[in-house]
Design an enzyme around this catalytic site. Structure first.
Site, PDB file in Angstrom:
ATOM      1  N   ARG A   1      13.088 -61.723   9.382  1.00 47.20           N
ATOM      2  CA  ARG A   1      13.066 -60.273   9.374  1.00 47.20           C
ATOM      3  C   ARG A   1      13.118 -59.806   7.928  1.00 47.20           C
ATOM      4  O   ARG A   1      14.049 -60.116   7.201  1.00 47.20           O
ATOM      5  CB  ARG A   1      14.273 -59.746  10.142  1.00 47.20           C
ATOM      6  CG  ARG A   1      14.165 -58.297  10.507  1.00 47.20           C
ATOM      7  CD  ARG A   1      15.140 -57.926  11.610  1.00 47.20           C
ATOM      8  NE  ARG A   1      16.520 -58.175  11.221  1.00 47.20           N
ATOM      9  CZ  ARG A   1      17.513 -57.315  11.430  1.00 47.20           C
ATOM     10  NH1 ARG A   1      17.273 -56.177  12.036  1.00 47.20           N
ATOM     11  NH2 ARG A   1      18.738 -57.606  11.064  1.00 47.20           N
TER      12      ARG A   1
ATOM     13  N   THR B   1      11.886 -53.733   5.368  1.00 44.33           N
ATOM     14  CA  THR B   1      11.089 -53.035   6.395  1.00 44.33           C
ATOM     15  C   THR B   1      11.627 -53.315   7.795  1.00 44.33           C
ATOM     16  O   THR B   1      11.270 -52.614   8.740  1.00 44.33           O
ATOM     17  CB  THR B   1       9.623 -53.515   6.353  1.00 44.33           C
ATOM     18  OG1 THR B   1       9.613 -54.914   6.700  1.00 44.33           O
ATOM     19  CG2 THR B   1       8.996 -53.329   4.989  1.00 44.33           C
TER      20      THR B   1
HETATM   21  N1  URA Z   1      20.083 -59.741  14.591  1.00 52.46           N
HETATM   22  C1  URA Z   1      21.385 -60.108  14.611  1.00 52.46           C
HETATM   23  O1  URA Z   1      21.713 -61.263  14.353  1.00 52.46           O
HETATM   24  N2  URA Z   1      22.303 -59.182  14.920  1.00 52.46           N
HETATM   25  C2  URA Z   1      21.998 -57.906  15.230  1.00 52.46           C
HETATM   26  O2  URA Z   1      22.896 -57.107  15.530  1.00 52.46           O
HETATM   27  C3  URA Z   1      20.639 -57.544  15.204  1.00 52.46           C
HETATM   28  C4  URA Z   1      19.697 -58.485  14.887  1.00 52.46           C
END
Ligand code: URA
Length: 209
Positions: free
Chosen positions: A104, A108
């Protein structure tokens, strides 16, 4: 439309509360995620097809049920999904394990695919995609995209904690898949974390920060 189920078995709920606690150690967190995953495997395999087989007991022959030939794959979304693999595989020992790597982007919040390795017969398998947190739904959507692109048809998504926003996004994009979670939490915060949630599942599983 696929199923959406909160797995509210008391053991699952109890164990989930233990790992929400910020003082739960990495060791305990990992062990309990493992246990919850085994309990989830029991719940999410309820609709596995059965077939009649002949069995000879000490008293004679009879026709009874056995799980039919459908093959299974467990596909963790890296990295936090890895924490759910062993627990699920405990009850599904013949499952093949695929991997989908997503990270991730911290700014963004968009998921980016960097690694996909699946069993070659993925289109014939019942697939359990595992990722502890269904937050924005971005990684789950991309993982299901990646699977469908490679021929997968029978997909169930299993997580520990879901946010309403993620469930809605995943169901809207992939209405055919079933979603199972141990909890449906309140919301996402501005940083994309689930509230109350349990924090960053990957960091808590692997002791990173
Ligand atoms: N990923 C995580 O590990 N925790 C979250 O709260 C959201 C995405």
């Amino acid at each position: 439309m696929g199923k959406f189920e909160v797995l509210d078995h008391p053991l699952i709920q109890h164990k989930l509360t233990l790992i929400r606690d910020k003082n739960c150690s990495t060791k305990e967190f990992r062990e309990i995620v493992n246990e919850i995953s085994t309990l989830m495997a029991y719940e999410v395999s309820r609709d596995m097809p059965l077939q009649d087989v002949e069995v000879e007991t000490p008293m004679g022959k009879t026709i009874k049920k056995q799980i039919s030939g459908k093959k299974v794959a467990i596909v963790p979304i890296l990295r936090a999904g890895l924490g759910m693999v062993d627990g699920m595989a405990e009850l599904l020992p013949v499952a093949r394990i695929g991997h989908i790597g997503m990270y991730r982007d911290e700014e963004t919040l968009k998921p980016t695919e960097y690694f996909v390795k699946l069993p070659s017969d993925i289109s014939e398998r019942q697939i359990f995609v595992v990722d502890p947190m269904l937050a924005t739904g971005g990684s789950a959507i991309m993982a299901v995209d990646a699977l469908k692109k490679r021929g997968a048809r029978d997909i169930k998504f299993c997580c520990l904690v879901a946010a309403p926003e993620g469930v809605e996004a995943l169901r809207e994009t992939h209405p055919d898949i079933d979603i199972y979670t141990a909890a449906l939490d309140e919301k996402l915060n501005d940083d994309g974390y689930i509230v109350p949630g349990l924090g960053d599942a990957g960091d808590r599983l692997f002791g990173t920060k």
